[in-house]
Structures are given as C-alpha cells and as structure tokens.
Scaffold this active site. Structure first.
Site, PDB file in Angstrom:
ATOM      1  NE  ARG A  10      -2.503   1.083   3.593  1.00  0.00           N
ATOM      2  CZ  ARG A  10      -3.215   0.945   4.707  1.00  0.00           C
ATOM      3  NH1 ARG A  10      -4.506   0.655   4.641  1.00  0.00           N
ATOM      4  NH2 ARG A  10      -2.658   1.105   5.884  1.00  0.00           N
ATOM      5  CE  LYS A  22      -2.078   4.752   6.892  1.00  0.00           C
ATOM      6  NZ  LYS A  22      -3.208   5.396   7.556  1.00  0.00           N
ATOM      7  CD  GLU A  47     -11.738   6.156   4.972  1.00  0.00           C
ATOM      8  OE1 GLU A  47     -11.179   5.178   5.496  1.00  0.00           O
ATOM      9  OE2 GLU A  47     -11.216   6.828   4.065  1.00  0.00           O
TER      10      GLU A  47
END
Ligand code: PXG
Length: 292
Positions: free
Chosen positions: A52, A151, A184
């Site tokens: 990721r 991220k 989220e």
C-alpha cells in the site's frame, strides 16, 4: 530510553532524527505513510502495508529510494533496534528537501523515516461498552482530488472531521462521501451488521482500503458470515443491528450510538464479539518474524 529511528539509510538516536524545514513533507504535506502493528514478535501483514505504501507513492509520482524487500528488512530491523515485539510502527516517505516553491522536481531525494514504538492501547472499557460517534459536516475528499486510497501525509480533511467529533465529545467522526453515502472515519473503516449480513462501504465509495478491514472481511467469510461491500446511508447506520470500526491501532471497536441514535440495545453485538475473537486469533499467527 530514547528511541532509535531509521532515517535515510541510517539508524540514529531520536535526537538526531530531524527533518529539514525545507522538506516538502513539512511544507506541503507532500508524502505518504503507513501505520503498522507488531504482535507477538511478528509484524502484522507487513507485505500488505508495504504494497500500500508503494502504491500510494506511485500515485503521487514519488519514487521510494529503496526497494520493497529492503523496506521490509528496515522495518524489522527498526523493531529489533528498539526491542519491539508488540508495538506500532510508522513509516513516512516524504518528497524530501526542496525550495520554498511547490515544484516537486526541486526535491531530488525523498526522506524515508521508520519509527517503531510501543503502542498506547485504547482502554479495555471501550471494547466492552462501545463508543458514541457522529457523522460530521466535513466530507471525505473524492477520488478526483487526492484519492482516499492514497495514504498521504495530507490528513487535514480527516483532522477537521476529528475536531468536529472532539468538540461534541464523540469518539470518532464518520465522514460521508461527496454523494452523502457513508465512507469511513477519520482514521478507521466502518462496518454494520443487519439481519446477519456484514456490510462495509466498497473501496470505490472513496475510502482507504484498510488492512484491518480486509482482514475482518476474511475472518467473517471464514466464520460463515455473509459479507457485502456496498453503499449505505446514515439511515442504515441508525437502524443497524451492530456498528463497529476497524483500524491498525484500534483493531475492532464497537459503536453503540450514532448521532444520538442508540444502536440496537446499546451494547456491542454478537457478530462484533465473534469477529474480534477471530481477528485476535489471526494476529497471533507468526508472519514477518522480528527476532528469529
Ligand atoms: N481509514 C483511514 C482514513 C485511515 O487513516 C484506516 C482507515 C484503517 O486502516 P488500517 O490499514 O490501519 O486498517 C486508517 C488508518 C490513529 C491513526 O492515530 C490512524 C490511521 C493513521 C494514522 C493514525 O488513529 N489510520
């Protein structure tokens, strides 16, 4: 005792681990990061986190100066140097030192930092009694901007949401996406249970694809619980049988109130309990071993 930090190829005492004020991570939030758990002498889902990290970097045109294999070894070695068997690891890769202008081409060398620290766990009580959360006015940024799958070091949107929750004494902030569907939380993914079916927003709804989220989905399937990655609104939150949040730091946290509506009987539910137990079994499995 001070910590040993990995920084740009060296392991240095924390006092020496300093980032320049000209680093574009500092000036512009230009960079990416990971938050990873170590359990029982093993780094949990190290490969998933490293994948990721490199995907996030690729999406922002950032070339991490070391390869994935070396990155995994650096993460393990940083744990060893700090004697971490259970803890929380932060990996940060920023654009590096440039000038005061925006241009990332002026930053020839990305800054790479790995911190391996002990984790301050949430109080046990939270897992027994559950948390009250709210939906907040700040929306999750859409994929047409900084895609939520990245991220990135640019967490202002999430921080504003967290502030909005803090100000009214709520434990977490639920962000809706641009269309008003549940996306989220500021630092956690969200799940609901309705009539025995586990539901969570699909990745295309504009969320970070959480490592814990993906693990919980796997545990649910193993336990024979039907799972839907789908879209739902605040209505489905209020009327759910169960609600809980997932994240590397929090693991699985039950939610018993959303925007003043008590969820079911106001207690963490049986599906939550079963998934938490299943998850806590999975994290015990040896994986990326720290001390051989
Ligand atoms: N969504 C967002 C926006 C996140 O930042 C998660 C979901 C959960 O993902 P993982 O892979 O951890 O299951 C995150 C993770 C904190 C904190 O202190 C949390 C995260 C990052 C930094 C700090 O709570 N996020």
């Amino acid at each position: 005792m001070g910590q040993i930090i990995y920084m740009d190829g060296k392991y240095v005492p924390e006092e020496e681990a300093k980032v320049s004020v000209f680093d574009h991570g500092y000036l512009y939030g230009d960079g990416v990061f990971e938050g990873i758990r170590a359990y029982n002498n093993s780094v949990f889902r190290l490969q998933d986190h490293v994948d990721r990290l490199y995907d996030s970097a690729k999406a922002i045109y950032l070339e991490i100066p070391i390869g994935k294999e070396e990155m995994k070894e650096v993460i393990l070695e940083t744990c060893r140097k700090n004697n971490i068997r259970d803890g929380y690891i932060r990996v940060v890769v920023s654009r590096g030192i440039g000038d005061l202008g925006l241009d990332p081409l002026k930053c020839p060398v990305p800054t790479v930092v790995v911190i391996a620290a002990s984790i301050s766990l949430y109080p046990d009580e939270l897992y027994q009694t559950g948390m009250a959360v709210i939906t907040v006015p700040t929306r999750r940024n859409g994929p047409e901007g900084v895609n939520p799958r990245i991220k990135s070091l640019n967490y202002l949107n999430n921080i504003m949401a967290k502030m909005e929750a803090n100000l009214v004494g709520a434990g977490e902030a639920i962000l809706l996406n641009q269309e008003g569907y549940v996306a989220e939380c500021s630092g956690d993914n969200i799940f609901i249970v309705k009539n025995g079916v586990l539901k969570t927003p699909a990745v295309y709804m504009g969320i970070l694809e959480g490592v814990t989220r993906n693990e919980v989905i796997k545990v649910a399937k193993k336990q024979g619980i039907p799972v839907e990655e789908t879209m739902f609104t605040r209505f489905e939150l209020f009327t759910a049988d169960e609600v809980f949040l997932t994240g590397s730091a929090a693991e699985l946290i039950p939610v018993v109130k959303v925007d003043g509506r008590v969820i079911a009987d106001g207690k963490p539910g049986p599906v939550y309990a079963s998934l938490l137990e299943g998850f806590r079994e999975v994290v015990k499995e040896p994986e990326a071993i720290i001390f051989k």
